[in-house]
Design a protein around this motif. Sequence first.
Motif: not given
Ligand SMILES: CC(C)(COP(=O)(O)OP(=O)(O)OC[C@H]1O[C@@H](n2cnc3c(N)ncnc32)[C@H](O)[C@@H]1OP(=O)(O)O)[C@@H](O)C(=O)NCCC(=O)NCCS
Length: 144
Positions: A70-71, A100-102
């Motif tokens: 997901t973005t 790690r996850t991205s």
């Molecule tokens: C993406 C999502 C699953 C991440 O969940 P989370 O619990 O916030 O996860 P984390 O904080 O552990 O971050 C996960 C990874 O994202 C990265 N990340 C988080 N915010 C970021 C940002 N603003 N820019 C770049 N990387 C980012 C973290 O560094 C981490 O990467 P790594 O594991 O490689 O170090 C969650 O925020 C989500 O579901 N967002 C909505 C996504 C969506 O619907 N996208 C479609 C567009 S509407």
Amino acid sequence: MKDELLQVNAMTQDSSPVQPLAGQRELVLRVMPMPADANANGDIFGGWIMAQVDIAGSILPARLSRGRVTTVAVNEFVFKQPVSIGDLLSFYATVTRVGRTSVTVHVEVFAERDPENLHVVKVTEANLTYVAIDREGKPRLVTA
Ligand SMILES: CC(C)(COP(=O)(O)OP(=O)(O)OC[C@H]1O[C@@H](n2cnc3c(N)ncnc32)[C@H](O)[C@@H]1OP(=O)(O)O)[C@@H](O)C(=O)NCCC(=O)NCCS
């Protein structure tokens, strides 16, 4: 071009797709915008281009992480030139960071236009980050 053909051949002759290498640019999508994608000026909507870039950008992260992504962020997005109806758009993606996850990807969009005087121009470029997610939508390890 030779590398791209080798990769396509590798994907069609072998059931295990090749993994994208960091820093290696790959053609991931080609599409032609239609009149329904145009704004009142007759140019293509920026939002339509953003949607295509989002799709194009997700392809290498999904392949690399072998699953759903997901973005999480659009870090930069630049519209360099307007896009016109009938331009053939080619989307090239380069993996710039594997976390790690991205996975972060640089996407460049080129328009092939005017068949009578064929030329190619870079119209858009962007940096996007995708997170590998499991069935519950929670982050998972890219290399798992
Ligand atoms: C993406 C999502 C699953 C991440 O969940 P989370 O619990 O916030 O996860 P984390 O904080 O552990 O971050 C996960 C990874 O994202 C990265 N990340 C988080 N915010 C970021 C940002 N603003 N820019 C770049 N990387 C980012 C973290 O560094 C981490 O990467 P790594 O594991 O490689 O170090 C969650 O925020 C989500 O579901 N967002 C909505 C996504 C969506 O619907 N996208 C479609 C567009 S509407």
